[in-house]
Design an enzyme around this catalytic site. Structure first.
Site, PDB file in Angstrom:
ATOM      1  N   LYS A 121      46.823  42.319  54.213  1.00  0.00           N
ATOM      2  CA  LYS A 121      47.137  43.153  53.158  1.00  0.00           C
ATOM      3  C   LYS A 121      47.067  44.698  53.585  1.00  0.00           C
ATOM      4  CE  LYS A 121      44.786  44.411  48.801  1.00  0.00           C
ATOM      5  NZ  LYS A 121      44.293  44.039  47.710  1.00  0.00           N
ATOM      6  N   ASP A 226      38.834  43.769  37.993  1.00  0.00           N
ATOM      7  CA  ASP A 226      40.290  43.605  37.619  1.00  0.00           C
ATOM      8  C   ASP A 226      40.672  42.032  37.748  1.00  0.00           C
ATOM      9  OD1 ASP A 226      42.706  44.419  37.609  1.00  0.00           O
ATOM     10  OD2 ASP A 226      43.231  45.169  39.667  1.00  0.00           O
TER      11      ASP A 226
END
Ligand code: ADP
Ligand code: MG
Length: 484
Positions: A121, A226
């Site tokens: 990532k 989130d």
């Protein structure tokens, strides 16, 4: 879609020395004067300019001569520095295709020497923020240096530390493998984002498992912030893995309750809409004894026994410092009021764009056999001499003030050219899979569009709903000033 790492193999140690010098210069310069790069790199036979030309050719640096001759790293340049370090550490040996995109991250497959496929990532916190400052002139008055390298690196350090800590406490998260700069390497999740799951034999069971995770997190002192269908991965056996941690906060955060409720609401909303679960009974608040989720009530933040502030401390010990936490929380805080009452569950139309491709093989991977040159290279932050050069350079008052004035103009310039720049930087090789490329492009456009309208920063980075509210982004940025 691939990250074109081809050039990486041909770069010399001088190339990396100069690239690292640009990186170091960016601690206190948005654009690093060429002369400073030369001084930091101090190549034996000079020739920094020639090297810079080569780096420019490969789009690893961006040239700017509007005020003076200077350079800054591009995303690709920063990617190369991180990838080279990790490859030299033996963490992985090849880079494959892109498997995910968020509004401020790109996720690729990478392959190890023994053929294992991992996920890489790359955090891109500036991607949206640079555009955001365009309409936020206010912050320029107080700014010293807004730096996407700093924010992206912070996000990566935090994500890595949290993933590791959660894994150690038995949470279903990817295995955190390594981290460098803005790059996190983790195990590849064999599953799909919940967003893509259309049918389930037993949605009730999955619903309760997922809610149970939010509760257990809070019991360990943490809130995801989130927690939605983009960040919950499900495999064919309905095993759940949660991902995406840079925005996590402690249960002692002043807005903890709001974030907790919002995470819970996202899950309720998604299951109601997608699987037509009815929560008439479930939504009745329950008493303390039922917090363990007998399956029939909405978890209440105040009812949860938050025993372990322990995890916070462990996370601090793992390299994510209190100051880092404060910086991140300030960045998040800027969006808090914006987020009140928001929901991130509105995602039906994004279903087909968030396709996750899972057939991981090593075919199509760019192998990276790099020579180990670490000893010859500059290291970020480890050379006293270079620190001195940086200090001397910035302590020159006359120069600094002219730079400050310049920097302000530069940001405007930067802002207005942000779109061009990012086009240029994000130019990637679109080969072998046009379908995937199309999907990812669409996905990124939606993510960026949503971000532009909503300015949620890292608070809810996968929430695709455009709320269109006014942003408090500049306050976030102001709080970041001088942190670099
Ligand atoms: P962002 O912070 O930008 O939202 P995420 O960490 O949520 O980034 O990743 C974006 C997408 O990339 C995810 O929705 C998922 O599809 C994919 N992804 C992320 N991490 C992994 C992983 N470890 N294994 C497989 N896919 C992943
Ligand atoms: Mg996400």
């Amino acid at each position: 879609m691939k990250l074109d790492v081809n050039a990486l193999r041909y770069l010399t140690k001088d190339d990396f020395r100069v690239l690292t010098a640009v990186e170091m210069g960016m601690r206190n310069h948005e654009i690093v004067p060429a002369e400073l790069i030369g001084r930091i790199a101090s190549l034996k036979h000079g020739g920094t300019y020639k090297v810079l030309k080569n780096l420019l050719k490969h789009k690893l640096v961006h040239h700017d001569s509007s005020k003076y001759d200077g350079f800054r790293l591009t995303y690709l340049g920063y990617d190369f520095l991180a990838i080279k370090t990790l490859v030299n550490r033996g963490v992985f040996a090849s880079v494959g295709r892109q498997i995910g995109v968020g509004k401020e991250s790109d996720i690729f497959e990478v392959g190890t020497e023994d053929g294992t496929v991992l996920a890489m990532k790359l955090h891109r916190l500036g991607r949206v923020s640079f555009r955001a400052v365009k309409s936020k002139r206010d912050y320029l008055r107080h700014r010293r240096s807004f730096n996407w390298l700093y924010l992206s690196r912070l996000a990566a350090i935090k994500e890595f530390a949290f993933m590791k800590g959660l894994e150690e406490h038995g949470f279903p998260v990817p295995n955190a493998v390594d981290c460098n700069r803005h790059c996190v390497i983790m195990s590849l999740v064999q599953g799909y984002p919940l967003l893509q799951v259309k049918e389930l034999p037993n949605p009730d069971t999955l619903f309760e498992t997922i809610l149970g995770l939010v509760v257990r997190l809070a019991e360990h002192g943490l809130i995801h912030c989130d927690f939605n269908e983009f960040n919950i991965m499900i495999d064919d056996d309905e095993k759940v893995t949660m991902i995406d941690f840079p925005q996590m906060i402690s249960v002692s955060h002043r807005n903890a309750q709001m974030y907790f409720d919002r995470d819970i609401e996202c899950i309720f909303k998604f299951f109601r809409k997608r699987f037509h679960l009815s929560f008439d009974k479930k939504e009745i608040e329950c008493d303390d004894s039922d917090v363990e989720l007998g399956g029939s009530c909405r978890p209440q933040f105040s009812d949860i026994n938050k025993v372990s502030g322990v995890l916070d401390k462990e996370l601090e010990a793992s390299g994510f410092t209190r100051k880092d936490q404060d910086d991140m929380e300030k960045f998040v805080d800027g969006d808090v009021e914006e987020d009140l009452g928001s929901d991130s569950g509105e995602s039906e139309d994004a279903d087909d764009t968030a396709q996750h491709i899972n057939d991981a093989t090593l075919s199509g991977f760019e192998s990276l056999s790099l020579t180990k040159e670490e000893g010859d290279n500059l290291h970020e932050g480890d050379s006293e001499a270079n620190q001195n050069i940086l200090r001397q350079h910035t302590s020159n008052e006359a120069r600094q003030s002219s730079e400050m004035a310049w920097e302000d103009r530069q940001v405007e310039h930067h802002d207005s050219s942000a779109d061009d720049n990012s086009e240029e930087e994000e130019e990637e090789e679109h080969d072998d899979d046009p379908e995937l490329e199309k999907r990812l492009t669409k996905q990124r456009q939606r993510a960026i569009q949503a971000a532009r309208g909503r300015r949620k920063g890292i608070t809810s980075r996968n929430s695709y709903k455009d709320k269109g509210g006014k942003s408090s982004h500049n306050s976030k940025i102001q709080k970041q000033l001088g942190s670099w």
